[in-house]
Design an enzyme around this catalytic site. Structure first.
Site, PDB file in Angstrom:
ATOM      1  N   HIS A 223      -2.999 -12.504  -1.577  1.00  0.00           N
ATOM      2  CA  HIS A 223      -3.377 -13.563  -0.635  1.00  0.00           C
ATOM      3  C   HIS A 223      -4.205 -14.602  -1.376  1.00  0.00           C
ATOM      4  O   HIS A 223      -5.334 -14.312  -1.797  1.00  0.00           O
ATOM      5  CB  HIS A 223      -4.181 -12.922   0.504  1.00  0.00           C
ATOM      6  CG  HIS A 223      -4.542 -13.854   1.625  1.00  0.00           C
ATOM      7  ND1 HIS A 223      -5.137 -13.397   2.778  1.00  0.00           N
ATOM      8  CD2 HIS A 223      -4.394 -15.190   1.793  1.00  0.00           C
ATOM      9  CE1 HIS A 223      -5.352 -14.422   3.594  1.00  0.00           C
ATOM     10  NE2 HIS A 223      -4.913 -15.522   3.013  1.00  0.00           N
TER      11      HIS A 223
ATOM     12  N   GLU B  37       5.820  -9.795  10.124  1.00  0.00           N
ATOM     13  CA  GLU B  37       5.028  -8.632   9.725  1.00  0.00           C
ATOM     14  C   GLU B  37       4.104  -8.322  10.892  1.00  0.00           C
ATOM     15  O   GLU B  37       3.290  -9.164  11.300  1.00  0.00           O
ATOM     16  CB  GLU B  37       4.226  -8.920   8.447  1.00  0.00           C
ATOM     17  CG  GLU B  37       3.413  -7.700   8.031  1.00  0.00           C
ATOM     18  CD  GLU B  37       2.843  -7.791   6.619  1.00  0.00           C
ATOM     19  OE1 GLU B  37       3.530  -8.350   5.737  1.00  0.00           O
ATOM     20  OE2 GLU B  37       1.719  -7.313   6.416  1.00  0.00           O
TER      21      GLU B  37
ATOM     22  N   GLU C 140       0.703 -14.151   0.379  1.00  0.00           N
ATOM     23  CA  GLU C 140       0.108 -14.390   1.698  1.00  0.00           C
ATOM     24  C   GLU C 140      -0.645 -15.703   1.634  1.00  0.00           C
ATOM     25  O   GLU C 140      -1.371 -15.969   0.667  1.00  0.00           O
ATOM     26  CB  GLU C 140      -0.868 -13.266   2.050  1.00  0.00           C
ATOM     27  CG  GLU C 140      -0.184 -11.964   2.359  1.00  0.00           C
ATOM     28  CD  GLU C 140      -1.206 -10.882   2.679  1.00  0.00           C
ATOM     29  OE1 GLU C 140      -2.391 -11.198   2.884  1.00  0.00           O
ATOM     30  OE2 GLU C 140      -0.803  -9.726   2.707  1.00  0.00           O
TER      31      GLU C 140
ATOM     32  N   ARG D  93      -6.399 -17.254  -0.831  1.00  0.00           N
ATOM     33  CA  ARG D  93      -7.166 -17.818   0.291  1.00  0.00           C
ATOM     34  C   ARG D  93      -7.658 -19.203  -0.067  1.00  0.00           C
ATOM     35  O   ARG D  93      -7.861 -19.521  -1.251  1.00  0.00           O
ATOM     36  CB  ARG D  93      -8.359 -16.919   0.634  1.00  0.00           C
ATOM     37  CG  ARG D  93      -7.964 -15.553   1.144  1.00  0.00           C
ATOM     38  CD  ARG D  93      -9.202 -14.781   1.592  1.00  0.00           C
ATOM     39  NE  ARG D  93      -9.660 -15.230   2.879  1.00  0.00           N
ATOM     40  CZ  ARG D  93      -9.449 -14.594   4.037  1.00  0.00           C
ATOM     41  NH1 ARG D  93      -8.814 -13.455   4.064  1.00  0.00           N
ATOM     42  NH2 ARG D  93      -9.904 -15.082   5.162  1.00  0.00           N
TER      43      ARG D  93
ATOM     44  N   ARG E 165     -11.579 -16.466  -2.656  1.00  0.00           N
ATOM     45  CA  ARG E 165     -12.638 -15.447  -2.797  1.00  0.00           C
ATOM     46  C   ARG E 165     -12.180 -14.235  -3.602  1.00  0.00           C
ATOM     47  O   ARG E 165     -12.996 -13.511  -4.142  1.00  0.00           O
ATOM     48  CB  ARG E 165     -13.164 -15.020  -1.430  1.00  0.00           C
ATOM     49  CG  ARG E 165     -12.239 -14.105  -0.668  1.00  0.00           C
ATOM     50  CD  ARG E 165     -12.915 -13.543   0.566  1.00  0.00           C
ATOM     51  NE  ARG E 165     -13.074 -14.538   1.587  1.00  0.00           N
ATOM     52  CZ  ARG E 165     -13.058 -14.247   2.900  1.00  0.00           C
ATOM     53  NH1 ARG E 165     -12.922 -13.010   3.301  1.00  0.00           N
ATOM     54  NH2 ARG E 165     -13.190 -15.181   3.797  1.00  0.00           N
TER      55      ARG E 165
ATOM     56  N   HIS F 214      -1.692  -3.680   7.522  1.00  0.00           N
ATOM     57  CA  HIS F 214      -3.129  -3.853   7.780  1.00  0.00           C
ATOM     58  C   HIS F 214      -3.760  -2.544   8.234  1.00  0.00           C
ATOM     59  O   HIS F 214      -3.356  -1.978   9.247  1.00  0.00           O
ATOM     60  CB  HIS F 214      -3.441  -4.955   8.805  1.00  0.00           C
ATOM     61  CG  HIS F 214      -4.782  -5.600   8.529  1.00  0.00           C
ATOM     62  ND1 HIS F 214      -5.969  -5.027   8.888  1.00  0.00           N
ATOM     63  CD2 HIS F 214      -5.102  -6.725   7.868  1.00  0.00           C
ATOM     64  CE1 HIS F 214      -6.964  -5.798   8.480  1.00  0.00           C
ATOM     65  NE2 HIS F 214      -6.467  -6.837   7.843  1.00  0.00           N
TER      66      HIS F 214
ATOM     67  N   THR G  29      -8.057 -10.500   7.313  1.00  0.00           N
ATOM     68  CA  THR G  29      -7.242 -11.204   8.309  1.00  0.00           C
ATOM     69  C   THR G  29      -7.360 -10.469   9.642  1.00  0.00           C
ATOM     70  O   THR G  29      -6.765  -9.416   9.822  1.00  0.00           O
ATOM     71  CB  THR G  29      -5.772 -11.273   7.832  1.00  0.00           C
ATOM     72  OG1 THR G  29      -5.766 -11.685   6.473  1.00  0.00           O
ATOM     73  CG2 THR G  29      -4.987 -12.260   8.662  1.00  0.00           C
TER      74      THR G  29
ATOM     75  N   HIS H  33      -7.917  -6.680  -3.641  1.00  0.00           N
ATOM     76  CA  HIS H  33      -9.230  -6.063  -3.824  1.00  0.00           C
ATOM     77  C   HIS H  33      -9.500  -5.615  -5.255  1.00  0.00           C
ATOM     78  O   HIS H  33     -10.628  -5.248  -5.582  1.00  0.00           O
ATOM     79  CB  HIS H  33      -9.454  -4.968  -2.788  1.00  0.00           C
ATOM     80  CG  HIS H  33      -9.507  -5.584  -1.416  1.00  0.00           C
ATOM     81  ND1 HIS H  33     -10.476  -6.503  -1.072  1.00  0.00           N
ATOM     82  CD2 HIS H  33      -8.671  -5.505  -0.364  1.00  0.00           C
ATOM     83  CE1 HIS H  33     -10.250  -6.927   0.159  1.00  0.00           C
ATOM     84  NE2 HIS H  33      -9.159  -6.349   0.606  1.00  0.00           N
TER      85      HIS H  33
ATOM     86  N   ASN I 104      -0.846  -4.589  -2.081  1.00  0.00           N
ATOM     87  CA  ASN I 104      -1.702  -5.787  -2.047  1.00  0.00           C
ATOM     88  C   ASN I 104      -2.835  -5.584  -3.067  1.00  0.00           C
ATOM     89  O   ASN I 104      -3.600  -4.618  -2.964  1.00  0.00           O
ATOM     90  CB  ASN I 104      -2.247  -5.962  -0.620  1.00  0.00           C
ATOM     91  CG  ASN I 104      -3.127  -7.192  -0.487  1.00  0.00           C
ATOM     92  OD1 ASN I 104      -3.966  -7.443  -1.335  1.00  0.00           O
ATOM     93  ND2 ASN I 104      -2.944  -7.942   0.578  1.00  0.00           N
TER      94      ASN I 104
HETATM   95  N1  PXP Z   1      -0.512  -7.648   5.389  1.00  0.00           N
HETATM   96  C1  PXP Z   1      -1.202  -8.802   5.584  1.00  0.00           C
HETATM   97  C2  PXP Z   1      -0.464  -9.987   6.099  1.00  0.00           C
HETATM   98  C3  PXP Z   1      -2.571  -8.894   5.271  1.00  0.00           C
HETATM   99  O1  PXP Z   1      -3.247 -10.054   5.474  1.00  0.00           O
HETATM  100  C4  PXP Z   1      -3.218  -7.767   4.729  1.00  0.00           C
HETATM  101  C5  PXP Z   1      -4.661  -7.859   4.342  1.00  0.00           C
HETATM  102  O2  PXP Z   1      -4.813  -8.780   3.329  1.00  0.00           O
HETATM  103  C6  PXP Z   1      -2.461  -6.607   4.521  1.00  0.00           C
HETATM  104  C7  PXP Z   1      -1.122  -6.568   4.888  1.00  0.00           C
HETATM  105  C8  PXP Z   1      -3.056  -5.380   3.900  1.00  0.00           C
HETATM  106  O3  PXP Z   1      -4.082  -4.867   4.695  1.00  0.00           O
HETATM  107  P1  PXP Z   1      -5.005  -3.716   4.116  1.00  0.00           P
HETATM  108  O4  PXP Z   1      -5.718  -4.300   2.935  1.00  0.00           O
HETATM  109  O5  PXP Z   1      -5.890  -3.364   5.254  1.00  0.00           O
HETATM  110  O6  PXP Z   1      -4.079  -2.598   3.698  1.00  0.00           O
END
Ligand code: PXP
Length: 240
Positions: free
Chosen positions: A45, A152, A71, A47, A51, A187, A102, A12, A9
């Site tokens: 994602h 998921e 996402e 959003r 952001r 997550h 999330t 960030h 992901n």
């Molecule tokens: N899966 C989903 C559906 C999420 O919303 C997120 C966070 O954006 C993640 C995985 C990844 O989570 P993390 O950034 O805590 O690894």
């Protein structure tokens, strides 16, 4: 059983870029590097408030040679964007403007009226739909009833160390297999807690962001991805 997939992901990287309002660091360049390092897919994602990831990022990520897992909230706007873009996969997540991330899973059991048409439209566009849900049997049954092929499992409570969550995840993964759902998880995962999740029976994909991007500051993205890959492979060999 095929190899457990790792989706990076890149939200960030965009968070960091947006902190200064310029173009650096570019989340698409990070995704390209991750693909060159052998990651199985890219997750981002889009959003409602944009952001971190922006529309132009999602379009550029879609053009990369790795599956894109978008996402998104199950809103009219996002479904229209996804149907036009046709990412490999869409993961429907709950979205609240004020949240930092999330915070919980989708209420698939309570929001069927919104989710059913979104799942159908995305599926008809050839997009593999997953629902991001808590590891709760009622949510799994609701996801199956809504026609989602994938769930998921939200690992946030497990990652926060809440008692009983590991067993809850295990039961949910077993139930997913029994009712014909492909099982993913994500997550809050990191080097220390990924093992038991990678070993869940039947789990096919982990999506990990914040930790990998943060740890890359110290070790570099390639090294961080290689370590996560090794930990996942070791645990999934010992698990299912
Ligand atoms: N899966 C989903 C559906 C999420 O919303 C997120 C966070 O954006 C993640 C995985 C990844 O989570 P993390 O950034 O805590 O690894």
């Amino acid at each position: 059983m095929s190899k457990l997939r790792l989706g990076l992901n890149v939200d960030h990287v965009a968070t960091l870029r947006n902190a200064r309002g310029g173009a650096h660091p570019d989340p698409v360049a990070a995704a390209e590097l991750a693909i060159a390092c052998g990651v199985d897919g890219i997750t981002a994602h889009l959003r409602e408030d944009r952001r971190h990831i922006r529309d132009a990022d999602i379009s550029r990520l879609r053009a990369l040679p790795a599956p894109l897992n978008m996402e998104m909230a199950a809103t009219e706007e996002m479904v229209a964007i996804a149907v036009a873009l046709r990412p490999h996969a869409a993961c429907l997540v709950p979205e609240r403007r004020a949240e930092v991330t999330t915070e919980g899973g989708l209420d698939a059991a309570g929001q069927g009226e919104t989710l059913r048409p979104a799942i159908a439209r995305l599926g008809a566009a050839g997009i593999r739909v997953s629902l991001f849900i808590d590891p709760d049997p009622a949510q799994l049954h609701a996801a199956a009833a809504l026609g989602a092929p994938v769930v998921e499992l939200h690992t946030g409570a497990y990652a926060a160390g809440r008692a009983g969550e590991r067993e809850r995840l295990r039961r949910a993964a077993v139930l997913a297999g029994e009712i014909g759902l492909e099982c993913h998880a994500g997550h809050g995962l990191n080097f220390d807690n990924v093992g038991p999740v990678a070993a869940l029976p039947g789990v096919r994909e982990l999506n990990i962001g914040h930790f990998l991007i943060g740890q890359a500051v110290f070790d570099g993205l390639g090294a961080v991805l290689a370590r996560m890959r090794a930990l996942m492979d070791a645990a999934s060999r010992g698990g299912s």
